[in-house]
Design a protein around this motif. Structure first.
Motif, PDB file in Angstrom:
ATOM      1  N   LEU A 189      46.369  63.770  39.491  1.00  0.00           N
ATOM      2  CA  LEU A 189      45.476  62.643  39.762  1.00  0.00           C
ATOM      3  C   LEU A 189      45.315  62.452  41.270  1.00  0.00           C
ATOM      4  N   GLY A 190      46.418  62.597  42.013  1.00  0.00           N
ATOM      5  CA  GLY A 190      46.336  62.504  43.474  1.00  0.00           C
ATOM      6  C   GLY A 190      45.432  63.558  44.062  1.00  0.00           C
ATOM      7  N   ALA A 191      45.563  64.790  43.563  1.00  0.00           N
ATOM      8  CA  ALA A 191      44.715  65.889  44.050  1.00  0.00           C
ATOM      9  C   ALA A 191      43.248  65.623  43.743  1.00  0.00           C
ATOM     10  N   LEU A 192      42.996  65.048  42.553  1.00  0.00           N
ATOM     11  CA  LEU A 192      41.616  64.730  42.176  1.00  0.00           C
ATOM     12  C   LEU A 192      41.032  63.658  43.092  1.00  0.00           C
ATOM     13  N   TYR A 193      41.803  62.623  43.366  1.00  0.00           N
ATOM     14  CA  TYR A 193      41.345  61.581  44.294  1.00  0.00           C
ATOM     15  C   TYR A 193      41.097  62.176  45.689  1.00  0.00           C
ATOM     16  N   GLU A 234      50.306  67.319  51.510  1.00  0.00           N
ATOM     17  CA  GLU A 234      49.013  66.815  51.036  1.00  0.00           C
ATOM     18  C   GLU A 234      48.747  65.418  51.594  1.00  0.00           C
ATOM     19  N   ARG A 235      49.790  64.597  51.627  1.00  0.00           N
ATOM     20  CA  ARG A 235      49.648  63.254  52.206  1.00  0.00           C
ATOM     21  C   ARG A 235      49.338  63.344  53.710  1.00  0.00           C
ATOM     22  N   ARG A 253      32.481  66.114  36.443  1.00  0.00           N
ATOM     23  CA  ARG A 253      32.509  64.682  36.103  1.00  0.00           C
ATOM     24  C   ARG A 253      33.894  64.139  36.460  1.00  0.00           C
ATOM     25  N   TYR A 254      34.083  63.928  37.768  1.00  0.00           N
ATOM     26  CA  TYR A 254      35.421  63.627  38.269  1.00  0.00           C
ATOM     27  C   TYR A 254      35.884  62.206  37.930  1.00  0.00           C
ATOM     28  N   VAL A 255      34.964  61.259  37.867  1.00  0.00           N
ATOM     29  CA  VAL A 255      35.356  59.887  37.527  1.00  0.00           C
ATOM     30  C   VAL A 255      35.916  59.854  36.105  1.00  0.00           C
ATOM     31  N   ASP A 256      35.256  60.544  35.183  1.00  0.00           N
ATOM     32  CA  ASP A 256      35.759  60.619  33.807  1.00  0.00           C
ATOM     33  C   ASP A 256      37.085  61.377  33.749  1.00  0.00           C
ATOM     34  N   GLU A 278      43.569  55.897  47.091  1.00  0.00           N
ATOM     35  CA  GLU A 278      43.960  56.142  45.709  1.00  0.00           C
ATOM     36  C   GLU A 278      44.826  57.401  45.605  1.00  0.00           C
ATOM     37  N   ALA A 279      44.469  58.415  46.397  1.00  0.00           N
ATOM     38  CA  ALA A 279      45.252  59.655  46.379  1.00  0.00           C
ATOM     39  C   ALA A 279      46.669  59.404  46.882  1.00  0.00           C
ATOM     40  N   LEU A 280      46.771  58.669  47.987  1.00  0.00           N
ATOM     41  CA  LEU A 280      48.103  58.363  48.532  1.00  0.00           C
ATOM     42  C   LEU A 280      48.943  57.605  47.507  1.00  0.00           C
ATOM     43  N   GLU A 281      48.330  56.648  46.818  1.00  0.00           N
ATOM     44  CA  GLU A 281      49.057  55.848  45.834  1.00  0.00           C
ATOM     45  C   GLU A 281      49.536  56.718  44.672  1.00  0.00           C
TER      46      GLU A 281
END
Length: 561
Positions: A147-151, A180-181, A123-126, A159-162
């Protein structure tokens, strides 16, 4: 060790309980409520002890008892959630941890545990929401990276970059995060943004060329040659020169590619593998120029003890049909540390083609000490001994090596060769059996069809079968002198002289071979053409390769004439 873990864990529980007591300090308590709280704390400590000891049913009963006494205790719900996860009851665990968080929303450990539960449920959104809440708690800004890794895992690239960027704003530029970026920009196929981003890492470490080389390698892969060239020309570095050579090669500017390859070639810092790849590609494109020959010679001087370098030089010469030079380098390579099976196989294969059977035997024996399970080594070794008329040794090698064969086609060749060997040893039943096994694997095995039929003919056995096998070959190869001779000789043995003369005459026109011409003389003699037979026998004697009876045939024919 278990006692130490329990003490540490007990300390954490007591801290949680203490935190709960502090929140209740302003609430007046009578002696009864104080006794209740003390009872609940005691149950929590006991339940935690049972959990650590692995007595999960008793632990759950204890926590449930505490929950009944104090339904609003966050620690109890947390411990029940832990027990749920141990039982793989993720949904139940989520209910319990949510109850704990509703009672103590500022406890980061509860949020972290909820994150683990949500991850197990995909449940990645949660989970994003959990990380966001963790970040809002003081001292947890490192969760920007989680959070970046999850995005990134969810392919939410922007979203990950941000998230990664916010983390770096707080903690500074990190090489691992920049990588990662980099992966995200490659997924987005945004090479310009990747270059701009990576330039920040380069600016942070201006004397660290590896960042420049890595960026340029990515640019080259994505055919951004001009952007890479600008950066590489700023450096007097051997690895940079090789990358420039690679760019020139991609642009079909082979002279420039060779020039820059030479510039970085002598440096030990530039990887051998890169030099080999460039040289190999250039040889494919421009064959062997004087410049490339010099580079091959340099390679041997720079890396005199590296088998990869010397074996590659062998490969290069073999590719250019310079077999003598190839074999010379392969032989050097197998004397060095690390020489692999492929190099040994190249040496033995070339020697085998050159009929250097003594060398084949010597190198097979050496290779088998290193690679005793390689079937092909037994095959080459056995055939070499057979060619040297060492039939017993040949039979022993092929019979033993046969058990290592995994390829059915190779097994067919083993049986074919064993058929020849048993025939030479006059072990005819074993020879026939080996040939049959070879044909069972491949009914079109030409070596077997020819030799088996010819040897049956010599033994004057199963001539119809011999004729049928041989006929298959001449239908497929009507211009092959060897197969024509075999078929003609079978017809001769069956006393079908007129038909035999047709095939044997055709064979002599294709190949002036002593054996074939002697056979042709034999059939002419049986047809009463004595002068022509004598002419053929005399010619066969001059060529060599005849039977021991050729002198007697000529003498008798002269008397008859």
């Amino acid at each position: 060790m278990r006692f130490a873990i329990f003490v540490c864990f007990l300390t954490c529980i007591l801290c949680s309980l203490s935190a709960q007591r502090k929140r209740k300090n302003n609430i007046p308590k009578d002696s009864q409520s104080q006794a209740l709280s003390l009872r609940v704390e005691t149950l929590i400590i006991e339940g935690s002890r049972l959990l650590i000891l692995g007595n999960y049913p008793a632990a759950r009963t204890t926590f449930q008892q505490a929950n009944r006494l104090e339904p609003n205790n966050a620690v109890v719900y947390f411990k029940l959630a832990e027990l749920d996860m141990i039982s793989n009851a993720s949904q139940a665990a989520l209910i319990h941890i949510n109850q704990a968080i509703s009672l103590d929303g500022g406890n980061k450990f509860y949020l972290i545990f909820k994150g683990d539960i949500l991850s197990s449920l995909n449940r990645y959104v949660d989970l994003e929401e959990v990380y966001t809440k963790l970040i809002d708690l003081p001292g947890n800004e490192q969760y920007y990276f989680d959070l970046g890794a999850l995005y990134k895992f969810q392919k939410k690239w922007d979203e990950a970059l941000e998230a990664y960027e916010k983390g770096q704003e707080l903690f500074g530029i990190s090489e691992n995060i920049m990588r990662e970026r980099q992966k995200i920009y490659l997924q987005k196929n945004d090479i310009d943004a990747l270059e701009e981003d990576w330039n920040r890492l380069i600016a942070q470490s201006p004397y660290e060329i590896r960042y420049v080389l890595e960026l340029c390698s990515i640019l080259i892969i994505n055919k951004a040659y001009d952007q890479a060239m600008v950066k590489l020309l700023e450096w007097e570095d051997a690895k940079a020169k090789l990358l420039i050579s690679q760019i020139a090669l991609q642009q079909n500017d082979y002279d420039k590619a060779i020039f820059f390859l030479k510039e970085g070639f002598s440096s030990q810092e530039a990887p051998l593998s890169a030099k080999i790849q460039l040289l190999d590609a250039l040889i494919d494109k421009v064959s062997l120029t004087a410049s490339l020959t010099d580079l091959l010679d340099q390679l041997l001087k720079i890396y005199p003890t590296r088998f990869e370098a010397i074996a590659f030089v062998g490969d290069a010469y073999l590719k250019l049909d310079k077999e003598v030079e190839a074999l010379s380098n392969y032989r050097k390579a197998i004397t060095l540390e690390g020489a692999d099976y492929n190099v040994w196989q190249q040496v033995i294969s070339i020697e085998f083609q050159n009929l250097e059977y003594d060398s084949v035997i010597r190198h097979c024996d050496q290779a088998l000490e290193r690679y005793p399970n390689q079937a092909l080594l037994y095959f080459y070794n056995g055939v070499a001994h057979y060619s040297n008329k060492e039939f017993e040794t040949a039979e022993r090698l092929l019979s033993y090596g046969r058990k290592y064969v995994g390829d059915p086609n190779l097994l067919g060749f083993f049986y074919a060769q064993l058929g020849d060997i048993y025939n030479s040893l006059e072990q005819y039943p074993q020879s026939d059996e080996a040939y049959k096994k070879a044909l069972a694997i491949n009914p079109e095995n030409e070596h077997v069809l020819n030799n088996y039929s010819y040897f049956l003919c010599l033994r004057k056995q199963q001539l119809i079968k011999a004729k049928d096998m041989s006929k298959k070959l001449i239908k497929k190869h009507p211009e092959n002198a060897t197969y024509l001779d075999t078929y003609g000789w079978i017809l001769f043995t069956m006393k079908q002289y007129e038909e035999a003369e047709i095939y044997l005459r055709k064979a002599t026109l294709i190949d002036e071979n002593g054996t074939v011409i002697e056979h042709y003389g034999d059939v002419l003699f049986e047809l009463g053409q004595f002068k022509k037979a004598l002419t053929q026998w005399r010619k066969a004697k001059e060529l060599g390769g005849t039977t021991d009876s050729i002198e007697l045939k000529i003498k008798n024919s002269e008397i008859h004439d």
